[in-house]
Scaffold this active site. Structure first.
Site, PDB file in Angstrom:
ATOM      1  N   GLU A   1      70.510-128.745  89.707  1.00  0.00           N
ATOM      2  CA  GLU A   1      69.145-129.244  89.592  1.00  0.00           C
ATOM      3  C   GLU A   1      68.998-130.059  88.309  1.00  0.00           C
ATOM      4  O   GLU A   1      68.390-131.140  88.302  1.00  0.00           O
ATOM      5  CB  GLU A   1      68.160-128.078  89.596  1.00  0.00           C
ATOM      6  CG  GLU A   1      66.710-128.488  89.373  1.00  0.00           C
ATOM      7  CD  GLU A   1      65.841-127.312  88.967  1.00  0.00           C
ATOM      8  OE1 GLU A   1      64.758-127.565  88.423  1.00  0.00           O
ATOM      9  OE2 GLU A   1      66.255-126.162  89.169  1.00  0.00           O
TER      10      GLU A   1
ATOM     11  N   ASP B   1      68.191-134.003  88.371  1.00  0.00           N
ATOM     12  CA  ASP B   1      66.975-134.495  87.716  1.00  0.00           C
ATOM     13  C   ASP B   1      67.285-135.724  86.871  1.00  0.00           C
ATOM     14  O   ASP B   1      66.532-136.703  86.873  1.00  0.00           O
ATOM     15  CB  ASP B   1      66.384-133.381  86.848  1.00  0.00           C
ATOM     16  CG  ASP B   1      65.185-133.848  86.037  1.00  0.00           C
ATOM     17  OD1 ASP B   1      64.128-134.074  86.635  1.00  0.00           O
ATOM     18  OD2 ASP B   1      65.331-133.991  84.808  1.00  0.00           O
TER      19      ASP B   1
ATOM     20  N   ASP C   1      63.020-128.172  93.513  1.00  0.00           N
ATOM     21  CA  ASP C   1      64.216-127.870  92.729  1.00  0.00           C
ATOM     22  C   ASP C   1      65.481-128.095  93.549  1.00  0.00           C
ATOM     23  O   ASP C   1      66.471-128.647  93.057  1.00  0.00           O
ATOM     24  CB  ASP C   1      64.176-126.423  92.235  1.00  0.00           C
ATOM     25  CG  ASP C   1      63.093-126.179  91.203  1.00  0.00           C
ATOM     26  OD1 ASP C   1      62.551-127.165  90.673  1.00  0.00           O
ATOM     27  OD2 ASP C   1      62.773-125.007  90.939  1.00  0.00           O
TER      28      ASP C   1
ATOM     29  N   GLU D   1      66.428-131.803  93.956  1.00  0.00           N
ATOM     30  CA  GLU D   1      67.148-132.320  92.786  1.00  0.00           C
ATOM     31  C   GLU D   1      68.589-131.813  92.768  1.00  0.00           C
ATOM     32  O   GLU D   1      69.507-132.549  92.385  1.00  0.00           O
ATOM     33  CB  GLU D   1      66.429-131.902  91.508  1.00  0.00           C
ATOM     34  CG  GLU D   1      65.110-132.629  91.296  1.00  0.00           C
ATOM     35  CD  GLU D   1      64.421-132.240  90.006  1.00  0.00           C
ATOM     36  OE1 GLU D   1      63.752-133.106  89.407  1.00  0.00           O
ATOM     37  OE2 GLU D   1      64.541-131.064  89.596  1.00  0.00           O
TER      38      GLU D   1
END
Length: 261
Positions: free
Chosen positions: A74, A78, A147, A150
């Site tokens: 994640e 991101d 989440d 990502e």
């Protein structure tokens, strides 16, 4: 062997570890891997990246073979997401300054947009959460989905590189979200209300909890916004932040209608 000795033997015999992680592998079937490949747009080389990307931390409670969730992926996803969105906006708005680009990027990568993107690709059908967490998974699913989205980006980046990750983000997040141009509309109503108050030399808006309802894992907050002693609007939400935004939205609606307070 007597029944007594048999029972004693069974108690003393080392217990076999339950292969709880079998639940994990049974969920990521070949059919679902094919489904995931179609969404990604290319074949998966290293399945372990994607298996990891689908593990919510709650699932570790029932796994004997896995000691990490999708949180590291994640983090990576991101960073990749922010870079791809920044490049898109940099090219799309050549005359806008850094402040504008930063604000628009924040709207494109917020939790709600990511969760919408995850829902479009049916990511919830692949996610792995603990049985305890699944009891209230519906109410927490927006954060869990964002989440995981990502994390999938992070897995794609590691497995197939930046180009494939970029195409995935363009197809599943940027293009659907920007198609109607709604992402250019400022939906930060708290910020709008603050600017209104400052421009009209009024007190800074304050937010007061009116009520809290529902069980601990499924709360609903009602909040009113005051400017000075006057109430400008009320709103409800699953958390205080959401309820404050809804109350500010109600206030801005009344202001735009020139209603008296």
């Amino acid at each position: 062997m007597s029944s007594f000795l048999s029972r004693l033997f069974n108690k003393l015999k080392p217990k076999e570890k339950k292969q709880k992680s079998g639940y994990f592998y049974s969920q990521l079937t070949p059919e679902k891997l094919i489904q995931l490949e179609k969404v990604i747009g290319c074949s998966i080389k290293n399945k372990s990246y994607f298996k990891q990307a689908l593990i919510h931390r709650s699932f570790l409670e029932q796994s004997t073979e896995h000691d990490s969730s999708n949180e590291r992926l994640e983090f990576l996803g991101d960073s990749v997401l922010n870079m791809v969105v920044a490049e898109f906006l940099f090219n799309k708005f050549p005359d806008e300054d850094e402040g504008f680009l930063t604000k628009i990027r924040a709207r494109l990568v917020n939790r709600s947009v990511l969760a919408d993107s995850a829902e479009r690709i049916n990511l919830s059908n692949l996610l792995l959460v603990s049985k305890n967490f699944s009891n209230y998974y519906t109410n927490g699913s927006r954060t869990v989905l964002s989440d995981a989205f990502e994390a999938i980006i992070g897995a794609i980046y590691l497995d197939s590189g930046l180009h494939t990750a970029k195409n995935f983000i363009l197809k599943n997040l940027i293009e659907p979200t920007t198609f109607h141009g709604e992402y250019l509309v400022d939906e930060n109503y708290k910020s709008q209300l603050l600017e209104y108050a400052q421009a009209n030399k009024l007190d800074i808006p304050s937010y007061v909890v009116v009520s809290e309802e529902g069980p601990q894992h499924d709360r609903t907050f009602t909040i009113k916004v005051l400017i000075g002693s006057k109430e400008y609007g009320r709103g409800k939400g699953r958390n205080k932040k959401s309820a404050e935004q809804h109350s500010a939205k109600a206030a801005m609606r009344r202001i735009n209608r020139n209603e008296k307070f």
